[in-house]
Scaffold this motif. Structure first.
Motif, PDB file in Angstrom:
ATOM      1  N   MET A   1      10.058   5.669   3.787  1.00  0.00           N
ATOM      2  CA  MET A   1       9.664   6.765   4.793  1.00  0.00           C
ATOM      3  C   MET A   1       9.815   6.242   6.194  1.00  0.00           C
ATOM      4  SD  MET A   1       6.204   8.177   5.400  1.00  0.00           S
ATOM      5  CE  MET A   1       6.919   8.652   7.016  1.00  0.00           C
TER       6      MET A   1
ATOM      7  N   THR B   1      -3.337   4.004  -1.729  1.00  0.00           N
ATOM      8  CA  THR B   1      -4.510   4.168  -1.145  1.00  0.00           C
ATOM      9  C   THR B   1      -4.802   5.672  -0.555  1.00  0.00           C
ATOM     10  OG1 THR B   1      -3.388   4.105   0.747  1.00  0.00           O
ATOM     11  CG2 THR B   1      -4.177   2.127   0.464  1.00  0.00           C
ATOM     12  N   ASP B   2      -3.965   6.660  -1.279  1.00  0.00           N
ATOM     13  CA  ASP B   2      -4.949   8.144  -0.592  1.00  0.00           C
ATOM     14  C   ASP B   2      -3.761   8.883  -0.893  1.00  0.00           C
ATOM     15  OD1 ASP B   2      -1.674   9.166   1.295  1.00  0.00           O
ATOM     16  OD2 ASP B   2      -3.051   6.563   1.389  1.00  0.00           O
TER      17      ASP B   2
ATOM     18  N   ASP C   1      -1.835  10.961   0.334  1.00  0.00           N
ATOM     19  CA  ASP C   1      -1.098  11.854   2.230  1.00  0.00           C
ATOM     20  C   ASP C   1      -1.666  13.072   2.364  1.00  0.00           C
ATOM     21  OD1 ASP C   1       1.772  10.788   3.152  1.00  0.00           O
ATOM     22  OD2 ASP C   1       2.397  12.250   2.589  1.00  0.00           O
TER      23      ASP C   1
ATOM     24  N   PHE D   1       2.732   9.988   9.779  1.00  0.00           N
ATOM     25  CA  PHE D   1       3.011   9.636   8.219  1.00  0.00           C
ATOM     26  C   PHE D   1       3.186  10.894   8.517  1.00  0.00           C
ATOM     27  CE2 PHE D   1      -1.134   6.808   8.543  1.00  0.00           C
ATOM     28  CZ  PHE D   1      -0.869   6.445   7.490  1.00  0.00           C
TER      29      PHE D   1
ATOM     30  N   ILE E   1      -7.520   4.786   4.264  1.00  0.00           N
ATOM     31  CA  ILE E   1      -6.084   4.125   3.925  1.00  0.00           C
ATOM     32  C   ILE E   1      -6.879   2.553   3.731  1.00  0.00           C
ATOM     33  CG2 ILE E   1      -4.649   2.351   4.178  1.00  0.00           C
ATOM     34  CD1 ILE E   1      -2.803   4.454   5.352  1.00  0.00           C
TER      35      ILE E   1
ATOM     36  N   ILE F   1       4.525   6.948  -1.561  1.00  0.00           N
ATOM     37  CA  ILE F   1       5.152   7.422  -0.715  1.00  0.00           C
ATOM     38  C   ILE F   1       4.985   5.648   0.219  1.00  0.00           C
ATOM     39  CG2 ILE F   1       3.197   8.469   1.030  1.00  0.00           C
ATOM     40  CD1 ILE F   1       6.080   9.794   2.177  1.00  0.00           C
ATOM     41  N   GLY F   2       6.059   4.803   0.885  1.00  0.00           N
ATOM     42  CA  GLY F   2       4.670   4.112   1.779  1.00  0.00           C
ATOM     43  C   GLY F   2       7.146   3.712   3.024  1.00  0.00           C
ATOM     44  N   MET F   3       6.526   2.307   3.954  1.00  0.00           N
ATOM     45  CA  MET F   3       7.419   2.231   4.906  1.00  0.00           C
ATOM     46  C   MET F   3       8.309   1.341   4.890  1.00  0.00           C
ATOM     47  SD  MET F   3       4.393   4.008   7.680  1.00  0.00           S
ATOM     48  CE  MET F   3       3.363   5.122   7.598  1.00  0.00           C
TER      49      MET F   3
ATOM     50  N   VAL G   1      -4.291  11.608   4.798  1.00  0.00           N
ATOM     51  CA  VAL G   1      -3.986  10.560   5.077  1.00  0.00           C
ATOM     52  C   VAL G   1      -4.741  10.076   6.749  1.00  0.00           C
ATOM     53  CG1 VAL G   1      -2.086  10.058   5.582  1.00  0.00           C
ATOM     54  CG2 VAL G   1      -2.806   8.167   4.840  1.00  0.00           C
TER      55      VAL G   1
ATOM     56  N   ALA H   1       0.905  -1.430   0.244  1.00  0.00           N
ATOM     57  CA  ALA H   1       0.408  -0.073   0.204  1.00  0.00           C
ATOM     58  C   ALA H   1       0.831   1.086  -0.016  1.00  0.00           C
ATOM     59  CB  ALA H   1      -0.428  -0.046   1.319  1.00  0.00           C
ATOM     60  N   VAL H   2       0.657   1.773  -1.029  1.00  0.00           N
ATOM     61  CA  VAL H   2       1.261   3.681  -0.801  1.00  0.00           C
ATOM     62  C   VAL H   2       0.676   4.850  -1.608  1.00  0.00           C
ATOM     63  CG1 VAL H   2       3.888   2.150  -1.636  1.00  0.00           C
ATOM     64  CG2 VAL H   2       1.682   3.417  -3.473  1.00  0.00           C
ATOM     65  N   GLY H   3       0.717   5.884  -0.673  1.00  0.00           N
ATOM     66  CA  GLY H   3       0.057   7.306  -1.010  1.00  0.00           C
ATOM     67  C   GLY H   3       0.784   7.869  -2.212  1.00  0.00           C
TER      68      GLY H   3
HETATM   69  N1  LIG Z   1       0.693   8.388   2.769  1.00  0.00           N
HETATM   70  C1  LIG Z   1       1.347   6.789   3.228  1.00  0.00           C
HETATM   71  N2  LIG Z   1       2.513   7.565   3.729  1.00  0.00           N
HETATM   72  C2  LIG Z   1       3.073   6.460   4.009  1.00  0.00           C
HETATM   73  N3  LIG Z   1       2.722   5.143   3.811  1.00  0.00           N
HETATM   74  C3  LIG Z   1       1.790   4.794   3.660  1.00  0.00           C
HETATM   75  N4  LIG Z   1       0.962   3.773   3.306  1.00  0.00           N
HETATM   76  C4  LIG Z   1       0.234   4.030   2.479  1.00  0.00           C
HETATM   77  N5  LIG Z   1      -0.379   5.531   2.213  1.00  0.00           N
HETATM   78  C5  LIG Z   1       1.221   5.825   3.489  1.00  0.00           C
END
Ligand SMILES: Nc1ncnc2[nH]cnc12
Ligand SMILES: CSC[C@H]1O[C@H](OP(=O)(O)O)[C@H](O)[C@@H]1O
Length: 290
Positions: free
Chosen positions: A164, A211-212, A214, A169, A228, A186-188, A223, A91-93
């Motif tokens: 990140m 998903t969003d 941010d 967030f 999400i 962006i994700g982690m 976010v 999942a990422v923003g």
């Molecule tokens: N905005 C976001 N920042 C970091 N990780 C995410 N995973 C999903 N959306 C995220």
């Protein structure tokens, strides 16, 4: 299980993807590694006529946050389970207006803003410096693009993923900074995972599911876990359809990408001069070079 038979495709499931429907489970593997235990049991299964190995990166109950994942154990366990290609589902923003929530991005670059994570198998006395110029296996990425097309998923080809540290967030200033750097999503979690896969000579490619937006957008909601989760359920359904499309008619990969020879140009040591104690923690990675 026949370990070290390097032909399996691994799937690391991210947020929301804790199991895959419609697969034939062959075994569950409790694997110990020199780096400790992976996030969960590995599930050895068949999709179509292919053997796959599945691991939920946060554990099946999502109890492991991104900064506490034992990435080394996860990748080493995949190697022990005979995996030579690894699909990361994440999942990422979105950091771009044209990348909408619900769409997929087949990323091709990462920028690392994590800290304090164990990010190499080569902690000495064996030293290695593998190339990360192209962190994603292009051949695997192209096959995933075909699968996304077959599953009718709106997908962006290529993209830069900012990794990140989390678990919080980003601040608005950080989000704007990453946009100014040319980052797309962006994700982690995808680093150090991709670095370790390269050291393990495993082809790695990410299916990033947006998903969003941010917190940079202005007109869209910032976010939150709640926002999400709403999009994530549909994304996960699409990801499962994409995986089934990927394995339908799958041909055994003969990748010419170079990922599987990464150590040949990376090891800075004469392996023949090292004793068993030095080799042991990386044995599964360097065995083919001994
Ligand atoms: N905005 C976001 N920042 C970091 N990780 C995410 N995973 C999903 N959306 C995220
Ligand atoms: C639960 S939302 C934030 C969480 O989701 C992503 O994880 P993954 O890449 O495993 O799907 C993101 O990186 C955060 O860890």
């Amino acid at each position: 299980m026949s370990r070290l038979t390097p032909h399996r495709t691994g799937i690391i499931g991210g947020s929301g993807l804790y199991h895959i429907d419609g697969i034939e489970v062959l075994d569950t593997l409790t694997i110990d590694t020199p780096y400790g235990a992976p996030s969960d049991e590995l599930v050895l299964a068949r999709i179509g006529n292919q053997e796959i190995v599945f691991l939920p990166r946060h554990g099946r109950n999502h109890s492991i946050p991104p900064h506490k994942i034992n990435y080394r154990a996860n990748i080493y366990a995949m190697k022990l389970a005979g995996v030579n290609r690894l699909i990361s589902i994440s999942a990422v923003g979105s950091l771009r207006k044209h990348i909408h929530p619900g769409e997929f991005v087949l990323v091709d670059q990462f920028v690392d803003r994590t800290h304090g994570r164990e990010s190499t198998f080569f902690d000495g006395p064996i030293v290695a410096h593998v190339s990360m110029a192209d962190p994603v296996c292009n051949e695997l990425r192209e096959e995933l693009a075909t699968a996304c097309r077959k599953a009718d998923i709106t997908t962006h080809q290529g993209g830069r993923y900012l990794v990140m540290q989390g678990p919080q967030f980003s601040s608005r200033a950080e989000s704007e900074l990453y946009r100014s750097w040319g980052m797309d999503v962006i994700g982690m979690t995808n680093l150090p995972e991709a670095k370790l896969a390269r050291e393990a000579e495993i082809c790695y490619a990410t299916v990033a599911m947006c998903t969003d937006y941010d917190c940079w957008h202005g007109q869209e909601e910032d976010v939150s876990v709640q926002s999400i989760v709403e999009v994530m359920q549909q994304n996960v359904t699409r990801a499962k359809a994409m995986l089934h499309a990927f394995f339908a008619g799958y041909q055994q990969s003969t990748c010419h990408c170079g990922c599987r020879e990464a150590l040949e140009q990376g090891i800075f040591a004469d392996l023949s001069s090292l004793d068993d104690d030095a080799i042991r923690p990386v044995h599964a990675l360097v065995a083919r070079l001994l």
